[in-house]
Design a protein around this motif. Structure first.
Motif, PDB file in Angstrom:
ATOM      1  N   HIS A  23       0.830  -1.205   0.000  1.00 58.15           N
ATOM      2  CA  HIS A  23       0.000   0.000   0.000  1.00 58.15           C
ATOM      3  C   HIS A  23       0.865   1.255   0.000  1.00 58.15           C
ATOM      4  O   HIS A  23       0.582   2.220  -0.731  1.00 58.15           O
ATOM      5  CB  HIS A  23      -0.916   0.004   1.205  1.00 58.15           C
ATOM      6  N   LEU A  24       1.924   1.281   0.798  1.00 55.87           N
ATOM      7  CA  LEU A  24       2.784   2.445   0.850  1.00 55.87           C
ATOM      8  C   LEU A  24       3.434   2.728  -0.507  1.00 55.87           C
ATOM      9  O   LEU A  24       3.541   3.889  -0.921  1.00 55.87           O
ATOM     10  CB  LEU A  24       3.868   2.253   1.912  1.00 55.87           C
ATOM     11  N   ALA A  25       3.851   1.687  -1.185  1.00 55.35           N
ATOM     12  CA  ALA A  25       4.457   1.877  -2.500  1.00 55.35           C
ATOM     13  C   ALA A  25       3.437   2.380  -3.509  1.00 55.35           C
ATOM     14  O   ALA A  25       3.706   3.321  -4.275  1.00 55.35           O
ATOM     15  CB  ALA A  25       5.083   0.565  -2.982  1.00 55.35           C
ATOM     16  N   ARG A  26       2.257   1.784  -3.529  1.00 53.94           N
ATOM     17  CA  ARG A  26       1.243   2.211  -4.488  1.00 53.94           C
ATOM     18  C   ARG A  26       0.691   3.599  -4.146  1.00 53.94           C
ATOM     19  O   ARG A  26       0.292   4.351  -5.027  1.00 53.94           O
ATOM     20  CB  ARG A  26       0.102   1.195  -4.529  1.00 53.94           C
ATOM     21  N   TYR A  47      -5.713   6.294  -8.595  1.00 53.50           N
ATOM     22  CA  TYR A  47      -5.778   4.919  -9.072  1.00 53.50           C
ATOM     23  C   TYR A  47      -6.791   4.824 -10.201  1.00 53.50           C
ATOM     24  O   TYR A  47      -7.758   5.595 -10.246  1.00 53.50           O
ATOM     25  CB  TYR A  47      -6.197   3.979  -7.936  1.00 53.50           C
ATOM     26  N   ALA A  48      -6.588   3.855 -11.086  1.00 57.54           N
ATOM     27  CA  ALA A  48      -7.536   3.663 -12.186  1.00 57.54           C
ATOM     28  C   ALA A  48      -8.932   3.397 -11.637  1.00 57.54           C
ATOM     29  O   ALA A  48      -9.933   3.833 -12.213  1.00 57.54           O
ATOM     30  CB  ALA A  48      -7.080   2.504 -13.068  1.00 57.54           C
ATOM     31  N   GLU A  54      -7.054  -2.194  -4.944  1.00 57.55           N
ATOM     32  CA  GLU A  54      -7.083  -3.365  -4.071  1.00 57.55           C
ATOM     33  C   GLU A  54      -6.353  -4.553  -4.696  1.00 57.55           C
ATOM     34  O   GLU A  54      -5.646  -5.292  -4.001  1.00 57.55           O
ATOM     35  CB  GLU A  54      -8.527  -3.726  -3.751  1.00 57.55           C
ATOM     36  N   ARG A  55      -6.514  -4.715  -6.022  1.00 52.73           N
ATOM     37  CA  ARG A  55      -5.818  -5.816  -6.701  1.00 52.73           C
ATOM     38  C   ARG A  55      -4.312  -5.634  -6.620  1.00 52.73           C
ATOM     39  O   ARG A  55      -3.565  -6.593  -6.371  1.00 52.73           O
ATOM     40  CB  ARG A  55      -6.264  -5.905  -8.164  1.00 52.73           C
ATOM     41  N   ASP A  56      -3.844  -4.411  -6.825  1.00 54.88           N
ATOM     42  CA  ASP A  56      -2.402  -4.150  -6.802  1.00 54.88           C
ATOM     43  C   ASP A  56      -1.824  -4.390  -5.405  1.00 54.88           C
ATOM     44  O   ASP A  56      -0.721  -4.923  -5.264  1.00 54.88           O
ATOM     45  CB  ASP A  56      -2.117  -2.712  -7.239  1.00 54.88           C
TER      46      ASP A  56
END
Length: 219
Positions: A23-26, A47-48, A54-56
């Protein structure tokens, strides 16, 4: 000392430490998207979609510790580059957010907030705990969180007092006639941990025969 594993539970319900790290990276990439949109004039969401977010996170949670470290460093570098590329005029551009648009000038503060809170959420108190939060961060967040709870009908009127600095923050609903306010004392980091759901607050001081209220979700 044994090295913590990404698959071990974090302090966030349903999330492992790997979920927190992913989560921190995204989040770094998502906030960089907001800055890129402000800079180019093409509004860009973090986010798209929430499903894609959530998937990422779910996919990234399964990485090894070395892979998480590499991902965090690379995403942080992309965020730093997005900050450096911002012209002065772009900082006043409104960027989209699920909780409401805000000026791009608030993006860096949001990133710091994510890093500080989720560093604690990894559940490694010997490495990083609320007491390790920087004083300026604690002061700013106590003011911000108190403001979010101000006027909340599910809370009594509260005065939260930092026992170290003496700073006081009023929050909660307006008291009914004859209803006393509840004052809560404690070190700033302990107060902030309680207000953000990261502590049960049992170490805080309240008036005799008073109990801490149940806090509603921050949202």
């Amino acid at each position: 000392m044994r090295e913590p594993e990404p698959a071990e539970a974090s302090l966030l319900p349903g999330w492992t430490r790997g979920h927190v790290l992913a989560h921190l990276a995204r989040n770094a990439d998502g906030l960089a998207n907001l800055l890129d949109g402000a800079r180019t004039g093409v509004p860009t969401p973090m986010y798209a979609s929430m499903e894609a977010r959530e998937r990422d996170i779910e996919a990234g949670s399964k990485r090894s510790l070395a892979e998480h470290v590499a991902d965090l460093r690379a995403s942080a570098a992309r965020f730093d580059a997005a900050v450096a590329a911002m012209p002065k005029a772009a900082w006043s551009v409104e960027v989209p957010h699920r909780l409401g648009a805000f000026p791009a000038s608030g993006v860096v503060a949001k990133r710091i907030q994510e890093v500080e809170y989720h560093h604690v959420d990894l559940g490694l108190p010997d490495a990083y705990a609320p007491a390790d939060w920087p004083p300026d961060f604690v002061r700013g967040q106590l003011e911000l969180v108190s403001g979010k709870f101000a006027g909340h009908s599910d809370l009594p009127r509260l005065t939260v007092v930092d026992a170290v600095t003496g700073d006081a923050y009023e929050t909660g609903a307006r008291p009914a006639a004859g209803t006393p306010e509840l004052t809560v004392h404690g070190p700033g980091p302990a107060l902030l941990a309680w207000l953000t759901g990261r502590s049960d607050g049992l170490a805080l001081d309240v008036a005799a025969n008073s109990v801490l209220p149940t806090l509603p979700p921050l949202g």
